[in-house]
Design a protein around this motif. Structure first.
Motif, PDB file in Angstrom:
ATOM      1  N   LEU A  29       0.825  -1.204   0.000  1.00 30.77           N
ATOM      2  CA  LEU A  29       0.000   0.000   0.000  1.00 30.77           C
ATOM      3  C   LEU A  29       0.862   1.259   0.000  1.00 30.77           C
ATOM      4  O   LEU A  29       0.587   2.225  -0.739  1.00 30.77           O
ATOM      5  CB  LEU A  29      -0.928  -0.005   1.214  1.00 30.77           C
ATOM      6  N   LEU A  30       1.907   1.268   0.795  1.00 30.73           N
ATOM      7  CA  LEU A  30       2.811   2.417   0.816  1.00 30.73           C
ATOM      8  C   LEU A  30       3.533   2.578  -0.519  1.00 30.73           C
ATOM      9  O   LEU A  30       3.731   3.701  -0.994  1.00 30.73           O
ATOM     10  CB  LEU A  30       3.831   2.251   1.953  1.00 30.73           C
ATOM     11  N   LEU A  31       3.921   1.467  -1.127  1.00 32.04           N
ATOM     12  CA  LEU A  31       4.555   1.530  -2.447  1.00 32.04           C
ATOM     13  C   LEU A  31       3.596   2.078  -3.492  1.00 32.04           C
ATOM     14  O   LEU A  31       3.977   2.900  -4.334  1.00 32.04           O
ATOM     15  CB  LEU A  31       5.041   0.132  -2.849  1.00 32.04           C
ATOM     16  N   PHE A  32       2.336   1.647  -3.438  1.00 31.30           N
ATOM     17  CA  PHE A  32       1.318   2.148  -4.358  1.00 31.30           C
ATOM     18  C   PHE A  32       1.105   3.646  -4.183  1.00 31.30           C
ATOM     19  O   PHE A  32       1.028   4.404  -5.155  1.00 31.30           O
ATOM     20  CB  PHE A  32       0.018   1.386  -4.117  1.00 31.30           C
ATOM     21  N   ILE A  33       1.039   4.098  -2.937  1.00 30.27           N
ATOM     22  CA  ILE A  33       0.837   5.523  -2.670  1.00 30.27           C
ATOM     23  C   ILE A  33       2.039   6.333  -3.134  1.00 30.27           C
ATOM     24  O   ILE A  33       1.900   7.387  -3.757  1.00 30.27           O
ATOM     25  CB  ILE A  33       0.571   5.742  -1.165  1.00 30.27           C
ATOM     26  N   GLY A  34       3.237   5.817  -2.880  1.00 34.85           N
ATOM     27  CA  GLY A  34       4.438   6.583  -3.220  1.00 34.85           C
ATOM     28  C   GLY A  34       4.717   6.651  -4.708  1.00 34.85           C
ATOM     29  O   GLY A  34       5.200   7.670  -5.209  1.00 34.85           O
ATOM     30  N   LEU A  35       4.417   5.572  -5.428  1.00 33.82           N
ATOM     31  CA  LEU A  35       4.764   5.518  -6.846  1.00 33.82           C
ATOM     32  C   LEU A  35       3.626   5.933  -7.765  1.00 33.82           C
ATOM     33  O   LEU A  35       3.885   6.223  -8.941  1.00 33.82           O
ATOM     34  CB  LEU A  35       5.229   4.103  -7.223  1.00 33.82           C
ATOM     35  N   LEU A  36       2.395   5.967  -7.291  1.00 35.65           N
ATOM     36  CA  LEU A  36       1.271   6.293  -8.159  1.00 35.65           C
ATOM     37  C   LEU A  36       0.470   7.488  -7.665  1.00 35.65           C
ATOM     38  O   LEU A  36       0.321   8.484  -8.376  1.00 35.65           O
ATOM     39  CB  LEU A  36       0.352   5.072  -8.303  1.00 35.65           C
ATOM     40  N   LEU A  37      -0.040   7.406  -6.447  1.00 34.06           N
ATOM     41  CA  LEU A  37      -0.943   8.449  -5.982  1.00 34.06           C
ATOM     42  C   LEU A  37      -0.227   9.782  -5.770  1.00 34.06           C
ATOM     43  O   LEU A  37      -0.751  10.837  -6.135  1.00 34.06           O
ATOM     44  CB  LEU A  37      -1.628   8.004  -4.688  1.00 34.06           C
ATOM     45  N   VAL A  38       0.966   9.743  -5.193  1.00 36.59           N
ATOM     46  CA  VAL A  38       1.692  11.000  -4.963  1.00 36.59           C
ATOM     47  C   VAL A  38       2.063  11.686  -6.276  1.00 36.59           C
ATOM     48  O   VAL A  38       1.833  12.890  -6.440  1.00 36.59           O
ATOM     49  CB  VAL A  38       2.934  10.743  -4.081  1.00 36.59           C
ATOM     50  N   PRO A  39       2.645  10.980  -7.279  1.00 38.42           N
ATOM     51  CA  PRO A  39       2.909  11.655  -8.556  1.00 38.42           C
ATOM     52  C   PRO A  39       1.653  12.189  -9.232  1.00 38.42           C
ATOM     53  O   PRO A  39       1.678  13.265  -9.839  1.00 38.42           O
ATOM     54  CB  PRO A  39       3.572  10.556  -9.399  1.00 38.42           C
ATOM     55  N   LEU A  40       0.541  11.449  -9.135  1.00 38.13           N
ATOM     56  CA  LEU A  40      -0.705  11.936  -9.720  1.00 38.13           C
ATOM     57  C   LEU A  40      -1.170  13.211  -9.030  1.00 38.13           C
ATOM     58  O   LEU A  40      -1.618  14.168  -9.686  1.00 38.13           O
ATOM     59  CB  LEU A  40      -1.785  10.865  -9.627  1.00 38.13           C
ATOM     60  N   LEU A  41      -1.072  13.246  -7.721  1.00 38.48           N
ATOM     61  CA  LEU A  41      -1.470  14.437  -6.983  1.00 38.48           C
ATOM     62  C   LEU A  41      -0.590  15.629  -7.344  1.00 38.48           C
ATOM     63  O   LEU A  41      -1.083  16.754  -7.534  1.00 38.48           O
ATOM     64  CB  LEU A  41      -1.404  14.151  -5.477  1.00 38.48           C
ATOM     65  N   LEU A  42       0.707  15.401  -7.463  1.00 38.66           N
ATOM     66  CA  LEU A  42       1.615  16.482  -7.848  1.00 38.66           C
ATOM     67  C   LEU A  42       1.333  16.966  -9.271  1.00 38.66           C
ATOM     68  O   LEU A  42       1.437  18.168  -9.568  1.00 38.66           O
ATOM     69  CB  LEU A  42       3.066  16.009  -7.724  1.00 38.66           C
ATOM     70  N   THR A  43       0.960  16.048 -10.160  1.00 35.96           N
ATOM     71  CA  THR A  43       0.617  16.435 -11.526  1.00 35.96           C
ATOM     72  C   THR A  43      -0.657  17.270 -11.548  1.00 35.96           C
ATOM     73  O   THR A  43      -0.761  18.243 -12.309  1.00 35.96           O
ATOM     74  CB  THR A  43       0.449  15.182 -12.404  1.00 35.96           C
ATOM     75  N   ALA A 268       0.850  18.923 -17.982  1.00 30.34           N
ATOM     76  CA  ALA A 268       0.171  18.217 -16.900  1.00 30.34           C
ATOM     77  C   ALA A 268      -1.337  18.250 -17.095  1.00 30.34           C
ATOM     78  O   ALA A 268      -2.036  17.268 -16.809  1.00 30.34           O
ATOM     79  CB  ALA A 268       0.554  18.842 -15.557  1.00 30.34           C
ATOM     80  N   THR A 269      -1.855  19.361 -17.591  1.00 32.08           N
ATOM     81  CA  THR A 269      -3.289  19.472 -17.856  1.00 32.08           C
ATOM     82  C   THR A 269      -3.727  18.465 -18.914  1.00 32.08           C
ATOM     83  O   THR A 269      -4.739  17.767 -18.759  1.00 32.08           O
ATOM     84  CB  THR A 269      -3.627  20.892 -18.321  1.00 32.08           C
ATOM     85  N   ILE A 270      -2.969  18.362 -19.997  1.00 36.20           N
ATOM     86  CA  ILE A 270      -3.298  17.407 -21.060  1.00 36.20           C
ATOM     87  C   ILE A 270      -3.248  15.980 -20.527  1.00 36.20           C
ATOM     88  O   ILE A 270      -4.123  15.151 -20.822  1.00 36.20           O
ATOM     89  CB  ILE A 270      -2.333  17.587 -22.242  1.00 36.20           C
TER      90      ILE A 270
END
Length: 299
Positions: A29-43, A268-270
């Motif tokens: 779960l932490l790996l999923f959050i760090g590698l996917l959710l955090v970059p998506l949020l920053l984008t 990032a918008t696109i």
């Protein structure tokens, strides 16, 4: 008192057992959050920043990037082209992948393994190598055009390179294994005697396939279609190499904004609009197809 003392440890062990799955899943779960959710949020946050050609990304927040994409016909054309390409590739993978899987399932042991390796072969080769191979085949002096002209089918080379047709063919070749794998996994759960029962009752083979086999294969077709649509809509290497600079899709447009014009907020918008469109289209198509087929088969 004895009953009270024995009940307390049981309650404590039950609480520990309830927390055990979360503790075991926490690394993934932490790996999923760090590698996917955090970059998506920053984008997402980056897409709301302003941009200036001289100063770069500004700390000011604005809706200007989204307004520009929604109001500019250039981006409308790119998104429509990407959606049409993804839909066409998905339909081609269904048309060719489902019969291919049914034929593969009816093969005997040595040939089945051999042809399964041939089908999955594109996944074992780098996407760049595969695309360059198709570029050689699609050229004016490539194998395909030379064969067509030598057989007298065409008098001049057919324009396959730097065209939507060539990109669709190459993406279908790359993504059809995902359709085959999805349908194959679903086909292994079916009882072959069900089809034989329909044939023994006098139903023609086409009706047996439509009323008996297809409803059972539908989950595999849907899952394979979702995978193929998502991958073809977000494909970058194949459209970039075979489509050229003029035949842009959403992925290549976002790439240009990030690395050529350095307008990171617009890129990032696109990218976020592509992700949102993928999710909406996939969920909507999934619900529509399930409802449509349930009405047809219930009738």
């Amino acid at each position: 008192m004895a009953a009270t003392s024995t009940a307390e440890p049981r309650r404590t062990s039950g609480e520990g057992a309830g927390a055990a799955p979360w503790l075991l899943a926490s690394p993934a779960l932490l790996l999923f959050i760090g590698l996917l959710l955090v970059p998506l949020l920053l984008t997402v946050l980056l897409s709301f920043h302003a941009f200036d050609g001289a100063r770069g990304v500004l700390p000011d927040t604005t809706w200007r990037n989204y307004i520009e994409v929604f109001s500019d016909g250039y981006y409308h054309e790119i998104f429509l082209r990407t959606g049409g390409l993804a839909l066409g590739v998905t339909l081609l993978c269904i048309v060719f992948g489902v019969p291919e899987t049914l034929i593969l399932a009816r093969m005997k042991s040595p040939w089945r393994a051999l042809f399964l390796i041939v089908i999955l072969g594109p996944l074992l080769i780098s996407v760049v190598v595969r695309t360059l191979g198709w570029a050689i085949l699609f050229g004016n002096n490539g194998l395909i055009n030379n064969t067509l002209m030598s057989l007298g089918i065409t008098s001049e080379p057919v324009r396959l390179l730097f065209s939507m047709t060539g990109v669709a063919i190459a993406l279908t070749h790359v993504l059809i294994p995902f359709m085959v794998i999805s349908v194959w996994a679903n086909l292994q759960k079916l009882d072959p005697q069900v089809e034989n029962a329909g044939l023994s009752l006098g139903a023609p083979p086409l009706k047996v396939f439509w009323r008996v086999m297809l409803p059972q294969l539908l989950p595999g077709i849907l899952s394979g279609g979702i995978i193929v649509f998502a991958l073809s809509a977000s494909a970058f290497a194949t459209p970039a190499l075979l489509g050229g600079r003029k035949l842009k899709v959403v992925a290549t447009a976002a790439y240009d904004e990030f690395l050529n014009t350095l307008n990171w907020p617009l890129g990032a918008t696109i990218a976020m609009l592509l992700l949102l469109a993928n999710v909406v289209i996939i969920l909507g198509a999934n619900r529509w197809v399930e409802k449509r087929f349930s009405q047809v088969f219930d009738a």
